[in-house]
Write a protein that holds these residues in place. Structure first.
Motif, PDB file in Angstrom:
ATOM      1  N   MET A 128      22.914  -5.624  52.855  1.00 34.91           N
ATOM      2  CA  MET A 128      21.829  -6.332  52.434  1.00 34.91           C
ATOM      3  C   MET A 128      20.574  -5.576  52.774  1.00 34.91           C
ATOM      4  N   GLU A 129      19.498  -5.463  51.979  1.00 40.06           N
ATOM      5  CA  GLU A 129      18.390  -4.866  52.342  1.00 40.06           C
ATOM      6  C   GLU A 129      17.719  -5.313  53.559  1.00 40.06           C
ATOM      7  N   GLU A 130      17.315  -6.606  53.786  1.00 42.71           N
ATOM      8  CA  GLU A 130      16.909  -7.095  54.855  1.00 42.71           C
ATOM      9  C   GLU A 130      17.381  -6.473  56.280  1.00 42.71           C
ATOM     10  N   ASP A 131      18.729  -6.745  56.212  1.00 42.31           N
ATOM     11  CA  ASP A 131      19.683  -6.080  57.571  1.00 42.31           C
ATOM     12  C   ASP A 131      19.243  -4.735  57.577  1.00 42.31           C
ATOM     13  N   ARG A 132      18.963  -3.918  56.595  1.00 42.88           N
ATOM     14  CA  ARG A 132      18.828  -2.532  56.698  1.00 42.88           C
ATOM     15  C   ARG A 132      17.415  -2.272  57.334  1.00 42.88           C
ATOM     16  N   LEU A 133      16.527  -2.979  57.183  1.00 36.96           N
ATOM     17  CA  LEU A 133      15.248  -3.006  57.692  1.00 36.96           C
ATOM     18  C   LEU A 133      15.208  -3.342  59.196  1.00 36.96           C
ATOM     19  N   CYS A 134      16.039  -4.502  59.435  1.00 36.84           N
ATOM     20  CA  CYS A 134      15.994  -4.848  60.823  1.00 36.84           C
ATOM     21  C   CYS A 134      16.823  -4.010  61.858  1.00 36.84           C
ATOM     22  N   GLU A 135      17.953  -3.195  61.308  1.00 34.10           N
ATOM     23  CA  GLU A 135      18.445  -2.263  62.084  1.00 34.10           C
ATOM     24  C   GLU A 135      17.712  -0.891  62.395  1.00 34.10           C
ATOM     25  N   ASN A 136      16.679  -0.603  61.745  1.00 32.40           N
ATOM     26  CA  ASN A 136      15.917   0.474  61.904  1.00 32.40           C
ATOM     27  C   ASN A 136      14.332   0.456  62.264  1.00 32.40           C
ATOM     28  N   ARG A 137      14.333  -0.913  63.160  1.00 30.04           N
ATOM     29  CA  ARG A 137      12.821  -1.201  63.632  1.00 30.04           C
ATOM     30  C   ARG A 137      12.137  -0.127  64.726  1.00 30.04           C
ATOM     31  N   VAL A 138      10.936  -0.288  64.362  1.00 23.36           N
ATOM     32  CA  VAL A 138      10.111   0.756  65.173  1.00 23.36           C
ATOM     33  C   VAL A 138       8.804  -0.007  65.651  1.00 23.36           C
ATOM     34  N   ASP A 139       8.430   0.701  66.712  1.00 15.05           N
ATOM     35  CA  ASP A 139       6.977   0.179  67.189  1.00 15.05           C
ATOM     36  C   ASP A 139       6.130   1.306  66.399  1.00 15.05           C
ATOM     37  N   VAL A 140       5.009   0.673  65.940  1.00 13.18           N
ATOM     38  CA  VAL A 140       3.942   1.484  64.947  1.00 13.18           C
ATOM     39  C   VAL A 140       2.487   1.110  65.707  1.00 13.18           C
ATOM     40  N   ILE A 141       1.663   2.121  65.829  1.00  9.82           N
ATOM     41  CA  ILE A 141       0.107   1.995  66.421  1.00  9.82           C
ATOM     42  C   ILE A 141      -0.393   2.343  64.971  1.00  9.82           C
ATOM     43  N   CYS A 142      -1.147   1.316  64.407  1.00  8.84           N
ATOM     44  CA  CYS A 142      -2.091   1.677  63.220  1.00  8.84           C
ATOM     45  C   CYS A 142      -3.442   1.137  63.343  1.00  8.84           C
ATOM     46  N   GLN A 143      -4.203   1.500  62.398  1.00  8.65           N
ATOM     47  CA  GLN A 143      -5.590   1.558  62.278  1.00  8.65           C
ATOM     48  C   GLN A 143      -5.975   0.431  61.050  1.00  8.65           C
ATOM     49  N   HIS A 144      -6.987  -0.312  61.228  1.00  6.87           N
ATOM     50  CA  HIS A 144      -7.224  -1.223  60.049  1.00  6.87           C
ATOM     51  C   HIS A 144      -8.583  -0.948  59.815  1.00  6.87           C
ATOM     52  N   SER A 145      -8.575  -0.399  58.606  1.00  7.45           N
ATOM     53  CA  SER A 145     -10.143  -0.039  58.088  1.00  7.45           C
ATOM     54  C   SER A 145     -11.050  -1.045  57.709  1.00  7.45           C
ATOM     55  N   ARG A 146     -12.341  -0.924  57.595  1.00  7.45           N
ATOM     56  CA  ARG A 146     -13.111  -2.167  57.060  1.00  7.45           C
ATOM     57  C   ARG A 146     -12.743  -2.407  55.653  1.00  7.45           C
ATOM     58  N   THR A 147     -11.870  -1.808  54.849  1.00  6.69           N
ATOM     59  CA  THR A 147     -11.603  -2.405  53.614  1.00  6.69           C
ATOM     60  C   THR A 147     -10.480  -2.949  53.535  1.00  6.69           C
ATOM     61  N   GLY A 148      -9.866  -3.032  54.676  1.00  6.46           N
ATOM     62  CA  GLY A 148      -8.480  -3.496  54.685  1.00  6.46           C
ATOM     63  C   GLY A 148      -7.209  -2.804  54.588  1.00  6.46           C
ATOM     64  N   GLU A 149      -7.414  -1.504  54.643  1.00  4.91           N
ATOM     65  CA  GLU A 149      -6.608  -0.506  54.434  1.00  4.91           C
ATOM     66  C   GLU A 149      -5.635  -0.339  55.861  1.00  4.91           C
TER      67      GLU A 149
END
Length: 97
Positions: free
Chosen positions: A1-22
């Motif tokens: 199941m695709e949902e399980d594939r995402l859950c088994e590969n979880r990572v921490d991510v630091i991201c930036q949110h631009s003023r345009t929402g990107e």
């Protein structure tokens, strides 16, 4: 199941949110087999989001509520390409290499 594939590969991510929402991924942190955390700076990325619903070549079912990034990171002196998936509904980041 695709949902399980995402859950088994979880990572921490630091991201930036631009003023345009990107959302811009900056760093990721993964846990190896021994439970040790490793952090990597994202050297470059390509936003693959907004292509409608489809299944990626690595078996992840992507919807319009997911962000997909192809990222370059340096691992042991070599540049590797990984894909980051962000499920906006579950607030979950996952990685596939």
């Amino acid at each position: 199941m695709e949902e399980d594939r995402l859950c088994e590969n979880r990572v921490d991510v630091i991201c930036q949110h631009s003023r345009t929402g990107e959302v811009i991924p900056l760093r990721l942190r993964v846990c190896d087999e021994e439970g040790e955390l490793h952090a990597y700076t994202i050297k470059g990325y390509k936003d693959l989001s907004g292509r409608g619903a489809y299944t990626t070549t690595d078996g992840i079912y992507v919807t319009d509520r997911m962000l997909v990034y192809e990222c370059r990171i340096q691992v042991l002196g070599r540049i590797r390409t990984v894909r980051l998936y962000y499920d906006q509904v579950r607030n979950l980041w996952a990685m596939r290499s």
